[in-house]
Write a protein that holds these residues in place. Structure first.
Motif, PDB file in Angstrom:
ATOM      1  N   GLY A  27      25.510  -3.633   5.234  1.00  0.00           N
ATOM      2  CA  GLY A  27      24.456  -2.773   5.749  1.00  0.00           C
ATOM      3  C   GLY A  27      24.951  -1.348   5.870  1.00  0.00           C
ATOM      4  N   THR A  28      24.140  -0.398   5.399  1.00  0.00           N
ATOM      5  CA  THR A  28      24.493   1.009   5.600  1.00  0.00           C
ATOM      6  C   THR A  28      23.790   1.545   6.846  1.00  0.00           C
ATOM      7  OG1 THR A  28      22.750   1.693   4.075  1.00  0.00           O
ATOM      8  CG2 THR A  28      24.974   1.469   3.180  1.00  0.00           C
ATOM      9  N   ASP A  29      22.738   0.883   7.225  1.00  0.00           N
ATOM     10  CA  ASP A  29      22.062   1.077   8.512  1.00  0.00           C
ATOM     11  C   ASP A  29      21.175  -0.145   8.699  1.00  0.00           C
ATOM     12  OD1 ASP A  29      19.552   1.529   7.201  1.00  0.00           O
ATOM     13  OD2 ASP A  29      19.870   3.677   7.186  1.00  0.00           O
ATOM     14  N   ARG A  30      20.268  -0.097   9.633  1.00  0.00           N
ATOM     15  CA  ARG A  30      19.459  -1.287   9.946  1.00  0.00           C
ATOM     16  C   ARG A  30      18.552  -1.726   8.795  1.00  0.00           C
ATOM     17  NH1 ARG A  30      20.608  -2.536  14.992  1.00  0.00           N
ATOM     18  NH2 ARG A  30      21.036  -0.917  16.497  1.00  0.00           N
ATOM     19  N   LEU A  31      18.232  -0.822   7.872  1.00  0.00           N
ATOM     20  CA  LEU A  31      17.290  -1.161   6.807  1.00  0.00           C
ATOM     21  C   LEU A  31      17.865  -1.101   5.400  1.00  0.00           C
ATOM     22  CD1 LEU A  31      14.192   0.764   8.205  1.00  0.00           C
ATOM     23  CD2 LEU A  31      14.684  -1.682   8.417  1.00  0.00           C
ATOM     24  N   ASP A  32      18.937  -0.375   5.191  1.00  0.00           N
ATOM     25  CA  ASP A  32      19.486  -0.196   3.851  1.00  0.00           C
ATOM     26  C   ASP A  32      20.748  -1.020   3.648  1.00  0.00           C
ATOM     27  OD1 ASP A  32      17.477   1.656   3.312  1.00  0.00           O
ATOM     28  OD2 ASP A  32      18.695   3.341   4.007  1.00  0.00           O
ATOM     29  N   THR A  33      20.966  -1.411   2.397  1.00  0.00           N
ATOM     30  CA  THR A  33      22.154  -2.217   2.081  1.00  0.00           C
ATOM     31  C   THR A  33      22.871  -1.691   0.846  1.00  0.00           C
ATOM     32  OG1 THR A  33      20.876  -3.752   0.712  1.00  0.00           O
ATOM     33  CG2 THR A  33      21.160  -4.345   3.027  1.00  0.00           C
ATOM     34  N   VAL A  34      24.116  -2.132   0.727  1.00  0.00           N
ATOM     35  CA  VAL A  34      24.931  -1.897  -0.459  1.00  0.00           C
ATOM     36  C   VAL A  34      25.411  -3.264  -0.908  1.00  0.00           C
ATOM     37  CG1 VAL A  34      27.121  -0.964  -1.298  1.00  0.00           C
ATOM     38  CG2 VAL A  34      25.724   0.400   0.222  1.00  0.00           C
ATOM     39  N   ARG A  35      25.287  -3.530  -2.201  1.00  0.00           N
ATOM     40  CA  ARG A  35      25.799  -4.777  -2.771  1.00  0.00           C
ATOM     41  C   ARG A  35      27.032  -4.439  -3.589  1.00  0.00           C
ATOM     42  NH1 ARG A  35      21.979  -8.858  -2.300  1.00  0.00           N
ATOM     43  NH2 ARG A  35      19.930  -8.082  -1.732  1.00  0.00           N
ATOM     44  N   VAL A  36      28.108  -5.141  -3.284  1.00  0.00           N
ATOM     45  CA  VAL A  36      29.346  -4.976  -4.032  1.00  0.00           C
ATOM     46  C   VAL A  36      29.489  -6.226  -4.890  1.00  0.00           C
ATOM     47  CG1 VAL A  36      31.846  -4.669  -3.892  1.00  0.00           C
ATOM     48  CG2 VAL A  36      30.362  -3.573  -2.188  1.00  0.00           C
ATOM     49  N   VAL A  37      29.473  -6.024  -6.210  1.00  0.00           N
ATOM     50  CA  VAL A  37      29.532  -7.139  -7.157  1.00  0.00           C
ATOM     51  C   VAL A  37      30.943  -7.216  -7.730  1.00  0.00           C
ATOM     52  CG1 VAL A  37      28.541  -8.147  -9.254  1.00  0.00           C
ATOM     53  CG2 VAL A  37      27.092  -6.779  -7.713  1.00  0.00           C
ATOM     54  N   PHE A  38      31.521  -8.403  -7.646  1.00  0.00           N
ATOM     55  CA  PHE A  38      32.893  -8.619  -8.118  1.00  0.00           C
ATOM     56  C   PHE A  38      32.902  -9.364  -9.440  1.00  0.00           C
ATOM     57  CE2 PHE A  38      33.175  -8.353  -3.512  1.00  0.00           C
ATOM     58  CZ  PHE A  38      34.261  -7.512  -3.328  1.00  0.00           C
ATOM     59  N   GLY A  63      35.754 -11.631 -10.798  1.00  0.00           N
ATOM     60  CA  GLY A  63      37.040 -12.142 -10.337  1.00  0.00           C
ATOM     61  C   GLY A  63      37.312 -11.591  -8.961  1.00  0.00           C
ATOM     62  N   ASN A  64      38.454 -10.971  -8.775  1.00  0.00           N
ATOM     63  CA  ASN A  64      38.851 -10.435  -7.479  1.00  0.00           C
ATOM     64  C   ASN A  64      38.641  -8.916  -7.380  1.00  0.00           C
ATOM     65  OD1 ASN A  64      40.023 -10.675  -4.871  1.00  0.00           O
ATOM     66  ND2 ASN A  64      42.011 -10.050  -5.672  1.00  0.00           N
ATOM     67  N   LYS A  65      38.050  -8.301  -8.438  1.00  0.00           N
ATOM     68  CA  LYS A  65      37.899  -6.846  -8.468  1.00  0.00           C
ATOM     69  C   LYS A  65      36.435  -6.435  -8.442  1.00  0.00           C
ATOM     70  CE  LYS A  65      42.150  -5.583 -10.802  1.00  0.00           C
ATOM     71  NZ  LYS A  65      42.756  -4.849 -11.898  1.00  0.00           N
ATOM     72  N   VAL A  66      36.184  -5.266  -7.816  1.00  0.00           N
ATOM     73  CA  VAL A  66      34.828  -4.707  -7.791  1.00  0.00           C
ATOM     74  C   VAL A  66      34.437  -4.330  -9.207  1.00  0.00           C
ATOM     75  CG1 VAL A  66      33.381  -2.814  -6.964  1.00  0.00           C
ATOM     76  CG2 VAL A  66      35.103  -3.823  -5.440  1.00  0.00           C
ATOM     77  N   ASN A  67      33.274  -4.823  -9.630  1.00  0.00           N
ATOM     78  CA  ASN A  67      32.728  -4.506 -10.946  1.00  0.00           C
ATOM     79  C   ASN A  67      31.657  -3.416 -10.817  1.00  0.00           C
ATOM     80  OD1 ASN A  67      32.389  -4.885 -13.798  1.00  0.00           O
ATOM     81  ND2 ASN A  67      30.537  -6.054 -13.347  1.00  0.00           N
ATOM     82  N   THR A  68      30.737  -3.614  -9.859  1.00  0.00           N
ATOM     83  CA  THR A  68      29.597  -2.718  -9.700  1.00  0.00           C
ATOM     84  C   THR A  68      29.263  -2.567  -8.225  1.00  0.00           C
ATOM     85  OG1 THR A  68      28.698  -3.620 -11.750  1.00  0.00           O
ATOM     86  CG2 THR A  68      27.200  -2.316 -10.428  1.00  0.00           C
ATOM     87  N   ILE A  69      28.719  -1.412  -7.865  1.00  0.00           N
ATOM     88  CA  ILE A  69      28.229  -1.184  -6.525  1.00  0.00           C
ATOM     89  C   ILE A  69      26.766  -0.770  -6.634  1.00  0.00           C
ATOM     90  CG2 ILE A  69      28.484   0.183  -4.424  1.00  0.00           C
ATOM     91  CD1 ILE A  69      31.461   0.587  -5.504  1.00  0.00           C
ATOM     92  N   LEU A  70      25.894  -1.537  -5.993  1.00  0.00           N
ATOM     93  CA  LEU A  70      24.450  -1.277  -6.059  1.00  0.00           C
ATOM     94  C   LEU A  70      23.974  -0.834  -4.694  1.00  0.00           C
ATOM     95  CD1 LEU A  70      23.512  -4.553  -7.953  1.00  0.00           C
ATOM     96  CD2 LEU A  70      23.752  -2.271  -8.953  1.00  0.00           C
ATOM     97  N   LYS A  71      23.469   0.380  -4.600  1.00  0.00           N
ATOM     98  CA  LYS A  71      22.910   0.875  -3.336  1.00  0.00           C
ATOM     99  C   LYS A  71      21.416   0.661  -3.362  1.00  0.00           C
ATOM    100  CE  LYS A  71      26.647   4.006  -2.568  1.00  0.00           C
ATOM    101  NZ  LYS A  71      27.155   5.177  -1.991  1.00  0.00           N
ATOM    102  N   LEU A  72      20.938  -0.142  -2.433  1.00  0.00           N
ATOM    103  CA  LEU A  72      19.515  -0.451  -2.376  1.00  0.00           C
ATOM    104  C   LEU A  72      18.914   0.194  -1.141  1.00  0.00           C
ATOM    105  CD1 LEU A  72      19.838  -4.221  -3.266  1.00  0.00           C
ATOM    106  CD2 LEU A  72      19.390  -2.330  -4.812  1.00  0.00           C
ATOM    107  N   ASP A  73      17.827   0.886  -1.302  1.00  0.00           N
ATOM    108  CA  ASP A  73      17.141   1.532  -0.164  1.00  0.00           C
ATOM    109  C   ASP A  73      15.860   0.801   0.125  1.00  0.00           C
ATOM    110  OD1 ASP A  73      19.129   3.475   0.030  1.00  0.00           O
ATOM    111  OD2 ASP A  73      18.143   4.721  -1.463  1.00  0.00           O
TER     112      ASP A  73
END
Length: 191
Positions: free
Chosen positions: A168-179, A181-191
């Protein structure tokens, strides 16, 4: 007989009230000796030091991972601690219905016996700089993401072994961290 009944009613009332204001024994939850030095396991984000949501929204100021702390009080609904370096007080507000586990299971995710040097061992300096600023980028390891953001929101990421973690970036927004294997592949910021 009347005195006995009054005594029993008072005893029951005391037990009920005592249960509501139950103190959590932090050393027991962490399985360490009382008086053991404790450190933050990951960055703690806050906008109000007296009302930090346990969901650790990625907004506001950061208390950095590895900061030495002293826990002043823990109850089923909050934990109050001070940072040893500057004696600032903070309170994390805990809601078991959002966190999905009792606070005794949550405490080992915030407090550890490893100091900063031990926590950052083996992490390249450029990644440490990002972690300290609460930044997650592709290529980071799961361990490094936890140091920067904390653990993902439990009700949105019930399995830490999942390939996608939701924060959660605040009460309504989120960030998805997609892996991958063991490494971050993509970061999706959803509003």
């Amino acid at each position: 007989m009347k005195n006995f009944i009054k005594f029993m009613l008072l005893a029951i009332f005391a037990v009920i009230l005592g249960g509501c204001a139950r103190t959590v024994i932090v050393a027991e939850a962490l399985q360490v000796a009382k008086g053991t030095k404790l450190y933050l396991a990951h960055n703690i984000w806050y906008t109000d030091p007296d009302n930090i949501p346990a969901l650790n929204y990625q907004t506001g100021k950061i208390i950095e991972f590895g900061t030495e702390v002293e826990v002043l009080k823990a109850t089923p609904s909050s934990v109050t601690f001070v940072t040893r370096k500057d004696n600032k007080q903070f309170t994390i507000v805990y809601d078991e219905s959002w966190m999905l586990v009792p606070i005794e299971k949550y405490l080992p995710k915030i407090f550890v016996t490893k100091n900063r040097e031990e926590l950052e061992k083996g992490i390249p300096p450029e990644i440490l700089d990002k972690i300290s600023r609460g930044i997650v980028t592709p290529g980071m390891l799961k361990r490094e993401v936890i140091l920067a953001y904390g653990y993902p929101v439990p009700y949105m990421t019930p399995d830490i072994n999942a390939d996608t973690w939701v924060f959660g970036t605040d009460r309504l927004d989120t960030v998805r961290v997609v892996f991958k294997g063991n490494k971050v592949n993509t970061i999706l910021k959803l509003d």
